[in-house]
Design a protein around this motif. Structure first.
Motif, short mmCIF file in Angstrom:
data_model
loop_
_atom_site.label_atom_id
_atom_site.label_comp_id
_atom_site.label_asym_id
_atom_site.label_seq_id
_atom_site.Cartn_x
_atom_site.Cartn_y
_atom_site.Cartn_z
N CYS A 170 10.31 3.55 6.56
CA CYS A 170 10.32 3.10 7.97
C CYS A 170 9.47 4.06 8.81
O CYS A 170 8.66 3.62 9.64
N ALA A 171 9.66 5.36 8.58
CA ALA A 171 8.91 6.36 9.36
C ALA A 171 7.42 6.28 9.06
O ALA A 171 6.58 6.39 9.96
N ALA A 172 7.09 6.08 7.79
CA ALA A 172 5.68 6.04 7.39
C ALA A 172 4.97 4.82 7.99
O ALA A 172 3.83 4.91 8.47
N ILE A 173 5.66 3.70 7.97
CA ILE A 173 5.06 2.48 8.54
C ILE A 173 4.94 2.64 10.05
O ILE A 173 3.92 2.29 10.65
N GLN A 174 5.99 3.18 10.65
CA GLN A 174 5.98 3.44 12.10
C GLN A 174 4.79 4.33 12.48
O GLN A 174 4.14 4.12 13.51
N ALA B 289 14.49 -3.44 -6.86
CA ALA B 289 13.36 -3.11 -5.99
C ALA B 289 13.54 -3.77 -4.63
O ALA B 289 14.14 -4.85 -4.53
N VAL B 290 13.04 -3.11 -3.60
CA VAL B 290 12.99 -3.70 -2.26
C VAL B 290 11.62 -3.41 -1.66
O VAL B 290 10.94 -2.46 -2.06
N ILE B 291 11.22 -4.25 -0.71
CA ILE B 291 9.95 -4.07 0.01
C ILE B 291 10.26 -3.92 1.49
O ILE B 291 11.01 -4.73 2.06
N VAL B 292 9.71 -2.88 2.09
CA VAL B 292 9.93 -2.59 3.51
C VAL B 292 8.64 -2.87 4.28
O VAL B 292 7.56 -2.43 3.87
N MET B 293 8.77 -3.59 5.40
CA MET B 293 7.64 -3.87 6.29
C MET B 293 8.12 -3.86 7.74
O MET B 293 9.32 -3.95 8.00
N ASP C 123 0.82 -1.21 0.00
CA ASP C 123 0.00 0.00 0.00
C ASP C 123 0.85 1.26 0.00
O ASP C 123 0.36 2.36 0.22
N GLY C 124 2.15 1.10 -0.28
CA GLY C 124 3.04 2.25 -0.39
C GLY C 124 3.99 2.08 -1.55
O GLY C 124 4.43 0.96 -1.84
N THR D 279 1.47 -0.23 5.32
CA THR D 279 1.91 -1.53 5.84
C THR D 279 3.15 -2.04 5.13
O THR D 279 4.09 -2.54 5.77
N ALA D 280 3.15 -1.94 3.82
CA ALA D 280 4.26 -2.49 3.03
C ALA D 280 4.59 -1.50 1.92
O ALA D 280 3.72 -1.16 1.11
N VAL D 281 5.84 -1.04 1.89
CA VAL D 281 6.26 -0.04 0.91
C VAL D 281 7.20 -0.69 -0.11
O VAL D 281 8.21 -1.30 0.26
N LEU D 282 6.85 -0.54 -1.38
CA LEU D 282 7.68 -1.03 -2.47
C LEU D 282 8.52 0.13 -3.01
O LEU D 282 7.98 1.17 -3.39
N VAL D 283 9.84 -0.04 -2.98
CA VAL D 283 10.76 0.97 -3.51
C VAL D 283 11.33 0.42 -4.81
O VAL D 283 11.90 -0.68 -4.81
N THR D 284 11.16 1.16 -5.90
CA THR D 284 11.63 0.63 -7.19
C THR D 284 12.60 1.58 -7.87
O THR D 284 12.59 2.79 -7.66
#
Lengths: 138, 380
Positions: free
Chosen positions: B87-91, B209-213, B46-47, B96-101
């Motif tokens: 990290c800050a946005a999820i915190q 790409a990485v996914i942060v959760m 969702d990010g 919930t889960a941010v995809l960085v591409t």
């Protein structure tokens, strides 16, 4: 080997227009803060050191020293490699990008901290400041 | 603060010369592979965060509808900053889960849509008139000042290439794998004096790409790979133009970003097992080692020349071969993160033994910005 097209010329904005008006008169000028006396490069409409809006456009000496440089071996529009792109330190303090002209573009001819003086060259319809070694004889 | 982690990570299937894919497709290929790598359902994402292409373009093409969007574009280190912001946005509970591409067709130039800043920009007025041709003519502008004031020889600078080619030789995906000697480097043609061709980055096509959760949420979900914990991060800006750096021999942005990252992770340079320093040009790892505090001022050239960062050295650095030899699309930062992830997961081509803590440090533009991540196999 020059790539197609002329050298790109700057287009002034309201905050920088006095800089380019000065170069057209053969002068190098920068805004100086009336409060803290900082010379401001690149020209802005306020002082980034003390946030004052009271500035005076000040004509500079045109003297500088060679702070650092590269010799470009790839072509750019209107430039024949090798040519020198430099950062010069103006006698009044600020540093700016320029080209070094009037000297062989070779490491042997260029020494860091050597004395330079401004010259102006027409680029498009704008006079652009470049620097050359100070004439020893003068 | 709940601990955050990288839970999925991938590069595009092919890197180097990939003319059959546009830049946007390189984003998507890497994103799909990162989702597969994580094992999480795509609808959970969702990010979105990216630089270069607008993040909404990437999200829509991919087929997700994000409610957190980060289009921070601060040069090649943007993706490290995106991970920090995620990290800050999820915190904060924003997502919930941010995809960085990342995707760039730097070599084949397919679907590259980046705008020119224009002749009215400060770059257009005070840099471009002097024949600048992008980073290759501007980023090396501080090398000679560093050589004179701090002390660095041309041979030591060439040593950066020698060390990184030793890593690249061990990596089948690296673009340039042949070993070079100092003399080989010094006998190569200049691209921008004082830098010879092998001291300048590659120009390639690739995506990543990485996914942060949140780590606990990822574990509860049952992700496929071991978590890569984000232990700390930093970022900092200095100036939009290299001419206005306070000191050409040391980057304020590097120093501040590094300090913030180490402080937030509660570590010191001595705790670091593996290091990635964005190497668009050979002098960047030299400033990076000093500004991040791994060595003292003026020591980095000798440190690298002595093999301390090469295979078998005490501080393995740029172990994929780096931007000089592995891949460099234009905004390389994503590939620094991905090599740190692989080293921590024990799945790198040139694997270093027992990597618990890896630091990835990126530059943005001409020393304009920096971002740093401290990644670890352990949560704390």
């Amino acid at each position: 080997m020059t790539t197609a097209g002329p050298r790109v010329a700057p287009i002034a904005t309201p905050d920088t227009a006095p800089f380019w008006e000065a170069t057209s008169r053969g002068e190098l000028a920068l805004p100086r803060c009336r409060s803290c006396l900082t010379y401001i490069f690149y020209p802005r409409s306020h002082c980034p050191s003390c946030f004052s809006r009271e500035l005076d456009w000040t004509v500079l000496s045109g003297m500088a020293s060679l702070h650092s440089f590269v010799i470009a071996h790839l072509p750019a529009p209107g430039f024949d490699p090798p040519y020198v792109i430099a950062i010069v330190e103006l006698a009044e303090g600020p540093r700016m990008m320029t080209n070094i002209v009037g000297v062989e573009p070779s490491p042997e001819s260029l020494e860091l901290d050597m004395a330079l003086q401004v010259v102006f060259e027409l680029q498009g319809d704008v006079m652009v400041p470049r620097f050359r070694p100070v004439d020893e004889g003068k | 603060m709940s601990p955050m982690a990288i839970v999925g990570a991938a590069e595009s299937e092919r890197i180097g010369k990939v003319p059959e894919l546009s830049a946007l497709q390189l984003h998507i290929d890497a994103a799909l592979r990162a989702i597969e790598d994580s094992g999480i359902p795509p609808e959970l994402i969702d990010g979105i965060a990216t630089a270069g292409h607008p993040p909404i373009d990437v999200a829509h093409y991919l087929g997700i509808r994000p409610n957190y969007v980060d289009g921070t574009r601060v040069g090649g280190c943007s993706f490290l900053a995106h991970v920090r912001h995620a990290c800050a946005a999820i915190q904060a509970g924003h997502c919930t889960a941010v995809l960085v591409t990342h995707g760039q067709s730097g070599r084949s130039r397919i679907g590259m849509t980046y705008p020119d800043p224009g002749a009215e920009s400060m770059h257009g007025q005070f840099e471009a008139p002097f024949g600048t041709t992008g980073p290759v003519s501007m980023l090396p502008l501080n090398v000679l000042r560093y050589m004179k004031d701090v002390g660095l020889t041309h041979e030591q600078l060439a040593g950066v290439v020698v060390a990184q080619r030793q890593w690249a030789q061990r990596n089948p995906r690296a673009f340039k794998r042949e070993l070079l000697t100092v003399d080989d480097v010094l006998n190569s043609p200049y691209i921008t004096y004082p830098l010879h061709a092998p001291e300048c980055c590659l120009v390639t096509d690739a995506g990543g790409a990485v996914i942060v959760m949140e780590a606990g949420a990822a574990t509860a979900l049952g992700v496929r790979k071991p978590l890569v914990h984000i232990r700390g991060s930093g970022e900092a800006s200095e100036t939009p133009m290299i001419t206005t750096m306070e000191d050409l021999t040391s980057s304020q942005a590097f120093r501040t970003s590094g300090q913030l990252a180490f402080q937030s992770a509660g570590i010191t340079p001595e705790d670091v097992d593996h290091l990635m320093i964005y190497d668009a040009f050979a002098h960047l790892p030299i400033l990076g080692l000093e500004d991040l505090g791994f060595v003292g001022g003026g020591e980095a050239g000798a440190f690298i020349a002595e093999g301390r960062t090469a295979p078998g050295g005490q501080l393995p650095m740029n172990t994929n071969g780096g931007g000089l030899a592995y891949t460099h699309t234009g905004m390389y930062g994503m590939f620094a993160i991905l090599e740190s992830v692989r080293q921590i997961r024990n799945e790198a081509a040139a694997q270093v033994e027992d990597v618990r803590v890896s630091v990835a440090h990126g530059i943005g533009g001409m020393f304009n910005h920096a971002a740093t991540l401290v990644l670890s196999s352990e949560a704390a």
